[in-house]
Motif scaffolding. Structure first.
Motif, PDB file in Angstrom:
ATOM      1  N   ASP A  27       0.865  -1.260  -0.086  1.00 46.09           N
ATOM      2  CA  ASP A  27      -0.136   0.007  -0.057  1.00 46.09           C
ATOM      3  C   ASP A  27       0.875   1.260  -0.183  1.00 46.09           C
ATOM      4  OD1 ASP A  27      -2.260  -1.776   0.096  1.00 46.09           O
ATOM      5  OD2 ASP A  27      -2.455  -1.396   2.284  1.00 46.09           O
ATOM      6  N   GLY A  28       0.365   2.077  -0.913  1.00 50.12           N
ATOM      7  CA  GLY A  28       1.168   3.599  -0.585  1.00 50.12           C
ATOM      8  C   GLY A  28       0.461   4.639  -1.193  1.00 50.12           C
ATOM      9  N   GLU A  29       0.844   5.908  -1.323  1.00 52.37           N
ATOM     10  CA  GLU A  29      -0.073   6.894  -1.869  1.00 52.37           C
ATOM     11  C   GLU A  29       1.143   7.907  -2.207  1.00 52.37           C
ATOM     12  OE1 GLU A  29      -3.813   8.436  -0.306  1.00 52.37           O
ATOM     13  OE2 GLU A  29      -2.456   9.663   0.673  1.00 52.37           O
ATOM     14  N   ILE A  30       1.061   8.679  -3.460  1.00 51.65           N
ATOM     15  CA  ILE A  30       1.262   9.824  -3.687  1.00 51.65           C
ATOM     16  C   ILE A  30       0.367  11.000  -3.864  1.00 51.65           C
ATOM     17  CG2 ILE A  30       3.419   8.931  -5.029  1.00 51.65           C
ATOM     18  CD1 ILE A  30       2.019   9.563  -7.694  1.00 51.65           C
ATOM     19  N   GLU A  31       0.865  12.100  -3.556  1.00 50.67           N
ATOM     20  CA  GLU A  31       0.033  13.236  -3.805  1.00 50.67           C
ATOM     21  C   GLU A  31       0.854  14.261  -4.866  1.00 50.67           C
ATOM     22  OE1 GLU A  31      -1.166  16.964  -0.819  1.00 50.67           O
ATOM     23  OE2 GLU A  31      -0.886  15.282   0.105  1.00 50.67           O
ATOM     24  N   VAL A  32       0.212  15.072  -5.571  1.00 49.94           N
ATOM     25  CA  VAL A  32       0.464  15.897  -6.626  1.00 49.94           C
ATOM     26  C   VAL A  32       0.019  17.287  -6.396  1.00 49.94           C
ATOM     27  CG1 VAL A  32       0.910  16.303  -9.037  1.00 49.94           C
ATOM     28  CG2 VAL A  32       0.808  13.850  -8.415  1.00 49.94           C
ATOM     29  N   ARG A  33       1.102  18.226  -6.255  1.00 53.49           N
ATOM     30  CA  ARG A  33       0.508  19.736  -5.941  1.00 53.49           C
ATOM     31  C   ARG A  33       1.240  20.447  -6.986  1.00 53.49           C
ATOM     32  NH1 ARG A  33      -0.530  20.109  -0.176  1.00 53.49           N
ATOM     33  NH2 ARG A  33      -0.917  22.374  -0.737  1.00 53.49           N
ATOM     34  N   GLN A  34       0.650  21.456  -7.314  1.00 50.13           N
ATOM     35  CA  GLN A  34       1.134  22.630  -8.390  1.00 50.13           C
ATOM     36  C   GLN A  34       1.811  23.462  -7.372  1.00 50.13           C
ATOM     37  OE1 GLN A  34      -1.496  24.292 -11.180  1.00 50.13           O
ATOM     38  NE2 GLN A  34       0.164  25.476 -12.046  1.00 50.13           N
ATOM     39  N   LEU A  35       2.895  24.015  -7.921  1.00 51.57           N
ATOM     40  CA  LEU A  35       3.462  24.919  -7.281  1.00 51.57           C
ATOM     41  C   LEU A  35       3.137  26.568  -7.415  1.00 51.57           C
ATOM     42  CD1 LEU A  35       5.688  22.543  -6.728  1.00 51.57           C
ATOM     43  CD2 LEU A  35       7.307  24.395  -6.753  1.00 51.57           C
ATOM     44  N   PHE A  36       3.163  27.370  -6.620  1.00 52.51           N
ATOM     45  CA  PHE A  36       2.676  28.764  -7.013  1.00 52.51           C
ATOM     46  C   PHE A  36       3.781  29.253  -7.974  1.00 52.51           C
ATOM     47  CE2 PHE A  36       0.011  29.088  -3.298  1.00 52.51           C
ATOM     48  CZ  PHE A  36      -1.291  29.522  -4.212  1.00 52.51           C
ATOM     49  N   GLU A  37       3.560  30.041  -8.858  1.00 53.53           N
ATOM     50  CA  GLU A  37       4.612  30.748  -9.652  1.00 53.53           C
ATOM     51  C   GLU A  37       4.436  32.279  -9.169  1.00 53.53           C
ATOM     52  OE1 GLU A  37       6.631  29.139 -11.327  1.00 53.53           O
ATOM     53  OE2 GLU A  37       5.946  27.270 -11.559  1.00 53.53           O
ATOM     54  N   LEU A  38       5.659  33.054  -9.508  1.00 59.84           N
ATOM     55  CA  LEU A  38       5.377  34.626  -9.125  1.00 59.84           C
ATOM     56  C   LEU A  38       4.450  35.065  -9.969  1.00 59.84           C
ATOM     57  CD1 LEU A  38       9.215  35.376  -8.866  1.00 59.84           C
ATOM     58  CD2 LEU A  38       7.425  35.024  -7.023  1.00 59.84           C
ATOM     59  N   GLU A  39       3.913  34.784 -11.084  1.00 58.29           N
ATOM     60  CA  GLU A  39       3.082  35.401 -11.845  1.00 58.29           C
ATOM     61  C   GLU A  39       1.570  35.009 -11.113  1.00 58.29           C
ATOM     62  OE1 GLU A  39       5.388  33.311 -13.260  1.00 58.29           O
ATOM     63  OE2 GLU A  39       6.378  34.875 -13.830  1.00 58.29           O
ATOM     64  N   ARG A  97      11.211  41.347  -5.181  1.00 55.29           N
ATOM     65  CA  ARG A  97      12.407  40.763  -4.545  1.00 55.29           C
ATOM     66  C   ARG A  97      12.784  39.444  -4.748  1.00 55.29           C
ATOM     67  NH1 ARG A  97      11.816  42.739   1.592  1.00 55.29           N
ATOM     68  NH2 ARG A  97      14.125  41.760   1.570  1.00 55.29           N
ATOM     69  N   PHE A  98      11.449  38.642  -4.845  1.00 55.06           N
ATOM     70  CA  PHE A  98      11.676  37.061  -5.138  1.00 55.06           C
ATOM     71  C   PHE A  98      12.147  36.967  -6.656  1.00 55.06           C
ATOM     72  CE2 PHE A  98       9.277  36.315  -1.224  1.00 55.06           C
ATOM     73  CZ  PHE A  98      10.023  35.216  -0.709  1.00 55.06           C
ATOM     74  N   ARG A  99      11.568  37.874  -7.459  1.00 52.24           N
ATOM     75  CA  ARG A  99      12.002  37.723  -8.976  1.00 52.24           C
ATOM     76  C   ARG A  99      13.338  37.720  -9.187  1.00 52.24           C
ATOM     77  NH1 ARG A  99       8.072  37.459 -12.214  1.00 52.24           N
ATOM     78  NH2 ARG A  99       6.548  38.760 -11.131  1.00 52.24           N
ATOM     79  N   ASP A 100      13.954  38.927  -8.372  1.00 50.01           N
ATOM     80  CA  ASP A 100      15.367  39.218  -8.445  1.00 50.01           C
ATOM     81  C   ASP A 100      16.219  38.272  -8.040  1.00 50.01           C
ATOM     82  OD1 ASP A 100      14.591  41.787  -9.262  1.00 50.01           O
ATOM     83  OD2 ASP A 100      14.947  42.813  -7.481  1.00 50.01           O
TER      84      ASP A 100
END
Length: 137
Positions: free
Chosen positions: A106-118, A128-131
């Motif tokens: 038994d097992g599990e994976i989870e998939v999540r989208q990352l936020f982008e600066l846009e 500041r993050f973009r720099d």
């Protein structure tokens, strides 16, 4: 679009059990396919929570809490970070992910989208993050 594939821990992985050679080979083959397709950004297994700690924030204070932590189903044992053109492409790659603890386990994976600066409204903090990102390339 970046997505993180999170492998959920089990009692075995939290006890420090290492994957057998067959599972390790399946994971290597999968990640080789990701790399050949040009979508692999990073991947790693994580040591058990007994080797980690958490920082708890409450009332303006920080408290260090040493592992191990209960609820292995809530704990991440590893991850794969990919960059693809669409949610559908990420889902297709996730469907091909080897069973993380062995084909019959038994097992599990989870998939999540990352936020982008846009995804954020323009602001000095976002710039500041973009720099920071521009300085890494």
């Amino acid at each position: 679009m970046r997505f993180m594939i999170l492998v959920k821990a089990t009692q075995g992985s939290e006890a420090g059990a290492m994957p057998d050679e067959g599972l390790f080979a399946a994971m290597a083959a999968y990640h080789e396919q990701l790399a050949k397709a040009g979508v692999l950004l990073d991947a790693a297994g994580l040591k058990p929570t007994s080797a980690g700690w958490r920082i708890r924030y409450a009332g303006g204070q920080r408290t260090v809490v040493d592992g191990p932590f209960a609820q292995s189903k809530e704990i991440v044992a590893g991850y794969t970070l990919i960059q693809v053109r669409s949610r559908e492409e990420a889902m297709e790659w996730a469907r091909r992910f080897p069973s993380p603890h062995g084909e019959m386990a038994d097992g599990e994976i989870e998939v999540r989208q990352l936020f982008e600066l846009e995804d954020f409204a323009p602001s000095p903090a976002v710039e500041r993050f973009r720099d920071l990102d521009a300085g890494q390339h």
